[in-house]
Scaffold this motif. Structure first.
Motif, PDB file in Angstrom:
ATOM      1  N   VAL A 165       0.821  -1.211   0.000  1.00 32.57           N
ATOM      2  CA  VAL A 165       0.000   0.000   0.000  1.00 32.57           C
ATOM      3  C   VAL A 165       0.856   1.263   0.000  1.00 32.57           C
ATOM      4  N   THR A 166       1.751   1.400   0.990  1.00 35.74           N
ATOM      5  CA  THR A 166       2.493   2.649   1.132  1.00 35.74           C
ATOM      6  C   THR A 166       3.313   2.971  -0.110  1.00 35.74           C
ATOM      7  N   LEU A 167       4.029   1.998  -0.628  1.00 34.22           N
ATOM      8  CA  LEU A 167       4.867   2.276  -1.792  1.00 34.22           C
ATOM      9  C   LEU A 167       4.025   2.487  -3.056  1.00 34.22           C
ATOM     10  N   LYS A 168       2.855   1.877  -3.120  1.00 32.57           N
ATOM     11  CA  LYS A 168       1.953   2.165  -4.229  1.00 32.57           C
ATOM     12  C   LYS A 168       1.459   3.606  -4.143  1.00 32.57           C
ATOM     13  N   LEU A 169       1.065   4.047  -2.945  1.00 38.97           N
ATOM     14  CA  LEU A 169       0.634   5.437  -2.767  1.00 38.97           C
ATOM     15  C   LEU A 169       1.764   6.402  -3.107  1.00 38.97           C
ATOM     16  N   THR A 170       2.982   6.023  -2.744  1.00 43.72           N
ATOM     17  CA  THR A 170       4.135   6.851  -3.082  1.00 43.72           C
ATOM     18  C   THR A 170       4.257   7.002  -4.596  1.00 43.72           C
ATOM     19  N   ALA A 171       4.153   5.893  -5.301  1.00 42.34           N
ATOM     20  CA  ALA A 171       4.252   5.938  -6.757  1.00 42.34           C
ATOM     21  C   ALA A 171       3.148   6.790  -7.374  1.00 42.34           C
ATOM     22  N   GLN A 172       1.973   6.762  -6.774  1.00 43.73           N
ATOM     23  CA  GLN A 172       0.845   7.501  -7.315  1.00 43.73           C
ATOM     24  C   GLN A 172       0.902   8.996  -7.016  1.00 43.73           C
ATOM     25  N   HIS A 173       1.407   9.356  -5.832  1.00 42.57           N
ATOM     26  CA  HIS A 173       1.191  10.725  -5.363  1.00 42.57           C
ATOM     27  C   HIS A 173       2.434  11.505  -4.943  1.00 42.57           C
ATOM     28  N   ALA A 174       3.545  10.859  -4.655  1.00 43.73           N
ATOM     29  CA  ALA A 174       4.643  11.533  -3.966  1.00 43.73           C
ATOM     30  C   ALA A 174       5.737  12.035  -4.908  1.00 43.73           C
ATOM     31  N   ASP A 175       6.461  13.025  -4.416  1.00 40.31           N
ATOM     32  CA  ASP A 175       7.654  13.544  -5.083  1.00 40.31           C
ATOM     33  C   ASP A 175       8.926  13.058  -4.405  1.00 40.31           C
ATOM     34  N   LEU A 176       8.803  12.619  -3.146  1.00 36.47           N
ATOM     35  CA  LEU A 176       9.918  12.050  -2.400  1.00 36.47           C
ATOM     36  C   LEU A 176       9.406  10.837  -1.641  1.00 36.47           C
ATOM     37  N   TRP A 177      10.292   9.891  -1.410  1.00 32.67           N
ATOM     38  CA  TRP A 177       9.994   8.740  -0.553  1.00 32.67           C
ATOM     39  C   TRP A 177      11.058   8.650   0.524  1.00 32.67           C
ATOM     40  N   ASN A 178      10.622   8.402   1.762  1.00 31.82           N
ATOM     41  CA  ASN A 178      11.553   8.211   2.868  1.00 31.82           C
ATOM     42  C   ASN A 178      11.449   6.795   3.395  1.00 31.82           C
ATOM     43  N   GLY A 179      12.597   6.096   3.421  1.00 33.38           N
ATOM     44  CA  GLY A 179      12.651   4.752   3.949  1.00 33.38           C
ATOM     45  C   GLY A 179      13.758   4.601   4.968  1.00 33.38           C
ATOM     46  N   PHE A 180      13.950   3.367   5.416  1.00 36.35           N
ATOM     47  CA  PHE A 180      14.917   3.047   6.454  1.00 36.35           C
ATOM     48  C   PHE A 180      15.812   1.899   5.992  1.00 36.35           C
ATOM     49  N   GLY A 181      16.867   1.686   6.772  1.00 34.32           N
ATOM     50  CA  GLY A 181      17.787   0.601   6.500  1.00 34.32           C
ATOM     51  C   GLY A 181      17.362  -0.692   7.170  1.00 34.32           C
ATOM     52  N   PRO A 182      18.264  -1.675   7.138  1.00 32.39           N
ATOM     53  CA  PRO A 182      19.633  -1.615   6.612  1.00 32.39           C
ATOM     54  C   PRO A 182      19.674  -1.482   5.095  1.00 32.39           C
ATOM     55  N   PRO A 183      20.867  -1.234   4.531  1.00 33.82           N
ATOM     56  CA  PRO A 183      20.948  -0.968   3.090  1.00 33.82           C
ATOM     57  C   PRO A 183      20.322  -2.033   2.210  1.00 33.82           C
ATOM     58  N   ALA A 184      20.470  -3.306   2.571  1.00 37.25           N
ATOM     59  CA  ALA A 184      19.885  -4.360   1.741  1.00 37.25           C
ATOM     60  C   ALA A 184      18.365  -4.252   1.705  1.00 37.25           C
ATOM     61  N   THR A 185      17.771  -3.945   2.862  1.00 37.97           N
ATOM     62  CA  THR A 185      16.319  -3.757   2.922  1.00 37.97           C
ATOM     63  C   THR A 185      15.907  -2.541   2.117  1.00 37.97           C
ATOM     64  N   TYR A 186      16.663  -1.468   2.264  1.00 34.49           N
ATOM     65  CA  TYR A 186      16.360  -0.246   1.523  1.00 34.49           C
ATOM     66  C   TYR A 186      16.411  -0.498   0.015  1.00 34.49           C
ATOM     67  N   ALA A 187      17.431  -1.227  -0.429  1.00 36.16           N
ATOM     68  CA  ALA A 187      17.555  -1.526  -1.850  1.00 36.16           C
ATOM     69  C   ALA A 187      16.341  -2.302  -2.359  1.00 36.16           C
ATOM     70  N   HIS A 188      15.880  -3.262  -1.557  1.00 34.50           N
ATOM     71  CA  HIS A 188      14.702  -4.040  -1.947  1.00 34.50           C
ATOM     72  C   HIS A 188      13.467  -3.149  -2.052  1.00 34.50           C
ATOM     73  N   LYS A 189      13.239  -2.318  -1.031  1.00 33.13           N
ATOM     74  CA  LYS A 189      12.076  -1.424  -1.062  1.00 33.13           C
ATOM     75  C   LYS A 189      12.152  -0.467  -2.250  1.00 33.13           C
ATOM     76  N   ASN A 190      13.354  -0.012  -2.551  1.00 34.86           N
ATOM     77  CA  ASN A 190      13.549   0.894  -3.676  1.00 34.86           C
ATOM     78  C   ASN A 190      13.131   0.231  -4.979  1.00 34.86           C
ATOM     79  N   ARG A 191      13.476  -1.047  -5.130  1.00 30.42           N
ATOM     80  CA  ARG A 191      13.079  -1.782  -6.332  1.00 30.42           C
ATOM     81  C   ARG A 191      11.566  -1.974  -6.385  1.00 30.42           C
ATOM     82  N   VAL A 192      10.957  -2.228  -5.229  1.00 36.76           N
ATOM     83  CA  VAL A 192       9.496  -2.365  -5.190  1.00 36.76           C
ATOM     84  C   VAL A 192       8.836  -1.062  -5.618  1.00 36.76           C
ATOM     85  N   LEU A 193       9.372   0.062  -5.152  1.00 40.73           N
ATOM     86  CA  LEU A 193       8.823   1.362  -5.558  1.00 40.73           C
ATOM     87  C   LEU A 193       8.956   1.556  -7.067  1.00 40.73           C
ATOM     88  N   ASP A 194      10.088   1.173  -7.630  1.00 38.52           N
ATOM     89  CA  ASP A 194      10.253   1.257  -9.083  1.00 38.52           C
ATOM     90  C   ASP A 194       9.195   0.419  -9.803  1.00 38.52           C
TER      91      ASP A 194
END
Length: 260
Positions: A165-194
């Protein structure tokens, strides 16, 4: 390559207003790109009850205390304010700051805030549904604001890493996304947002990727890893006043990474 940015989230807890104001001005003088607070009503850490300031009124003070940095609340709790009112507040603060506001928003999570101030806590699902309903209202209200925003439209940041839900809403409406680590988790979330950007027909490069870093994250090692994972804006979460030497190291790392 996009220039990297750094910021500090100065926690408005267990501190006097005078000391907080001094920390804001000293932080801007260090050369950071952004200064943030948070949207809670009670301290999130430390022993017992403690002094605390409300986020949006304090953000107005931050706007008046600074002249260069972008500012925002990391992040506003959607539950605490009517979305049309929040848009009006944001437009007012955009004018006060001369177009430096970033409207950070999320679904909310800190139950004590809800209970003590009489808001319905609901469930994670209901709070996300409310956020999904509010974001279009905020954006539509912004088109009606008089005077219109100085920076038009005011950029919206969505905070959180929920993949469905959150990353879908980000893709639909946001200009910035804020996430957390660790880096491997962040990289995964970043790909999901893409992936969500592809699904909703959005260019993923339109969304600035920000990451909240902790006092335990290593400079430069962890920051290099977050940059490799796709982060372009690094926000150190810290008490006020912050550890200025660590803040200086963050700025120096940015400058070196940007070829300065």
């Amino acid at each position: 390559m996009t220039k990297l940015k750094v910021g500090l989230q100065l926690h408005p807890q267990r501190v006097s207003y005078a000391d907080y104001a001094a920390a804001v001005q000293a932080t801007e003088a260090l050369g950071v790109d952004t200064i943030w607070n948070w949207d809670h009503f009670f301290p999130l850490y430390g022993e017992g009850e403690g002094d605390h300031f409300e986020g949006w009124t304090l953000l107005t003070a931050i706007a008046m205390l600074t002249s260069r940095v972008e500012i925002g609340t990391l992040v506003t709790c959607n539950s605490y304010r009517n979305p049309a009112l929040l848009a009006h507040m944001a437009n007012t603060l955009d004018h006060i700051s001369g177009g430096r506001l970033i409207l950070g928003i999320g679904a909310g999570w800190f139950e004590k805030d809800y209970v003590e101030f009489g808001y319905e806590f609901g469930t994670a699902g209901s709070r996300l549904r409310d956020l999904g309903e509010s974001l279009p209202i905020i954006k539509q209200r912004m088109t009606k604001e008089l005077p219109p925003p100085v920076r038009n439209p005011i950029p919206i940041m969505v905070g959180g890493g929920g993949e469905k839900v959150t990353l879908k809403l980000t893709a639909q409406h946001a200009d910035l996304w804020n996430g957390f680590g660790p880096p491997a988790t962040y990289a995964h979330k970043n790909r999901v947002l893409d992936d969500w950007c592809a699904t909703v027909g959005r260019d993923p490069s339109e969304i600035e990727r920000t990451v909240s870093i902790t006092q335990n994250d290593n400079i430069p090692g962890d920051l290099d890893a977050f940059a490799e994972a796709g982060a372009r804006h690094f926000i150190m979460m810290t008490a006020a006043p912050p550890d200025y030497e660590r803040a200086k190291a963050l700025v120096a790392w940015r400058d070196k990474a940007n070829g300065g």
